[in-house]
Design an enzyme around this catalytic site. Sequence first.
Site, PDB file in Angstrom:
ATOM      1  N   CYS A   1       0.836  -1.187   0.000  1.00  0.00           N
ATOM      2  CA  CYS A   1       0.000   0.000   0.000  1.00  0.00           C
ATOM      3  C   CYS A   1       0.875   1.243   0.000  1.00  0.00           C
ATOM      4  O   CYS A   1       2.066   1.180   0.256  1.00  0.00           O
ATOM      5  CB  CYS A   1      -0.905   0.005   1.219  1.00  0.00           C
ATOM      6  SG  CYS A   1      -1.873  -1.500   1.445  1.00  0.00           S
TER       7      CYS A   1
ATOM      8  N   LYS B   1       4.912  -4.024  -5.596  1.00  0.00           N
ATOM      9  CA  LYS B   1       6.355  -3.863  -5.770  1.00  0.00           C
ATOM     10  C   LYS B   1       7.108  -4.137  -4.482  1.00  0.00           C
ATOM     11  O   LYS B   1       8.100  -4.852  -4.478  1.00  0.00           O
ATOM     12  CB  LYS B   1       6.658  -2.436  -6.263  1.00  0.00           C
ATOM     13  CG  LYS B   1       8.146  -2.186  -6.541  1.00  0.00           C
ATOM     14  CD  LYS B   1       8.644  -3.064  -7.679  1.00  0.00           C
ATOM     15  CE  LYS B   1      10.099  -2.818  -7.991  1.00  0.00           C
ATOM     16  NZ  LYS B   1      10.622  -3.802  -8.970  1.00  0.00           N
TER      17      LYS B   1
END
Length: 610
Positions: A2, A605
């Site tokens: 997030c 990521k």
Amino acid sequence: MCGIVGAVAQRDVADILVDGLHRLEYRGYDSAGVAVLNEQHHMQIIRRVGKVKALEEAVIGEKVFGGTGIAHTRWATHGEPSEINAHPHRSGKIAVVHNGIIENYEALKVVLQQRGYIFASHTDTEVIAHLVEWELRTAHSLLEAVQKAVVQLRGAYGTVVMNQDDPTRLVVARSGSPLVIGYGIGENFIASDPLALLSVTHRFAYLEEGDVAEITRHAVAIYNQAGEAVTREIHQGNFEQDAADKGVYRHYMQKEIFEQPIAIMNTLAGRIKDGQVNIEAIAPNAADILAKVEHIQIVACGTSYNAGMVARYWFEEIANISCNVEIASEFRYRKFVVQPNSLLITLSQSGETADTLAALRLAKQSGYMAAMTICNVASSSLVRESDFAFMTKAGIEIGVASTKAFTTQLTCLLLLNVAIGRLKGRLSVAQEQQIVQSLQKLPSQIESALVFDKAIEKLSEDFADKQHTLFLGRGEFYPIAMESALKLKEISYIHAEAYAAGELKHGPLALIDSEMPVVVVAPENDLLEKVKSNIEEVRARGGQLYVFADHEAGFEQTVDFKTIVLPRVDAVTAPIFYTVPLQLLSYHIALIKGTDVDQPRNLAKAVTVE
């Protein structure tokens, strides 16, 4: 995973928040939201499922305006992707955004429901909002309320809290999930990644474990876990301004594949001196530790784990030192034996991978002589908490599927092997110079591999209707097959598996038929004849073969399977070299499949939760 952005300013912050979220899109998310508060104590909260662009349009349409705000991109862990589960969450006059996982949220939820709180979402984050609202009833300030609330939380969190009655203040807390404060003039900021704030500041301070901070327009006050006022060093950010510019490339991943020659060149810069590895450039005083090492324990996740698997071959063949490689999420939950004079090495692109960080913290209490990290982000938690760090110089990597971080990790690992081999007297000067020369040639050799882009694009057309693919390799090319399979499944959603080629007859051969693509990494080396035998096993069963090899391997005359014949490179750097054309294969297959190459579904990521 997030992303968090927060701002307290004398100007409107809505655009700053949305711009920050755009800069964090590469981390992966499924929904986004903002809460903005003005000096008239009016709070606006807008949340949207999908891309930040949809949120941006809503912010413009609703004429959101105010000098204090928080924003968030969410990657679902508790509760499905929906507007009701998107952040910010609200409890009365309190708004909260949060990264991480609250492990005891169910128990807290029961207590809060007994107090009369009604839950609107299915997230763990909402308990933070209600806890702060509850504590604020008796606390003297929002800071005190947050401090009282977070001591009740178990798990990982990076959270930012805003109070409608106090429109010029944010309170933030960090435990296991990174947060960085950005300093301005008459304005200050908070984010989960400094990249989010590059349009407004280049001065950053990184919160440490257990820190709680109060942020206003003109001041930042930081308190440690004991509640004591502390200072955290302010760093001048030195980030690439054009990292978010794709230039002539269609995707960040494509750009980053083609940046690998310069990324490896940068990683080598300063690390080689007079034809030998400059050990002092690895880390100050590294030689004292490396000379004593008798065992290596590598801990990593995903692509970094595959880099560690390649390095295991190097450590045992070049430095003649035993090496184990473990997945971080497995390592930290089992009983392990620490060998005498054992060096722990963690690998991570972001330096914030939750399982790898937890493994590092466990290992530091377990008798390892030292903990070293190979990482791409100098300001990361792994770098700060390790005894010393060997930095890759890949530059900012935005595509979720790692490319240049992997090849620069391998470059650092090979340099480290040579350094240990020399220090322990297991590598002659001539041998070291030969490996160093191989590394120095590698950037230009990778440029020659990139020339095959069009040929690989043509080859990828065969995969348009495929649902499965096998990758095979032997020796250090087995983990390259593993990495190639991971890339393909990440960005094309094709089910891909890698096997040591010698394992074919122990099960995978049952999968081979005329519809099964089999990709083989087969340069000329001591194991080539064994690999050719495995290729014959696939041919005999009608499998679709795609072989990546060099001229010396002798596949040019083959007519019943397809080959990409690459230039010959030195054996020691061949695993790095062969990674690149296989990255291109995955990229072009994903294009044909029409997937979101840079932000594949369900992936992030930086995996900052366990």
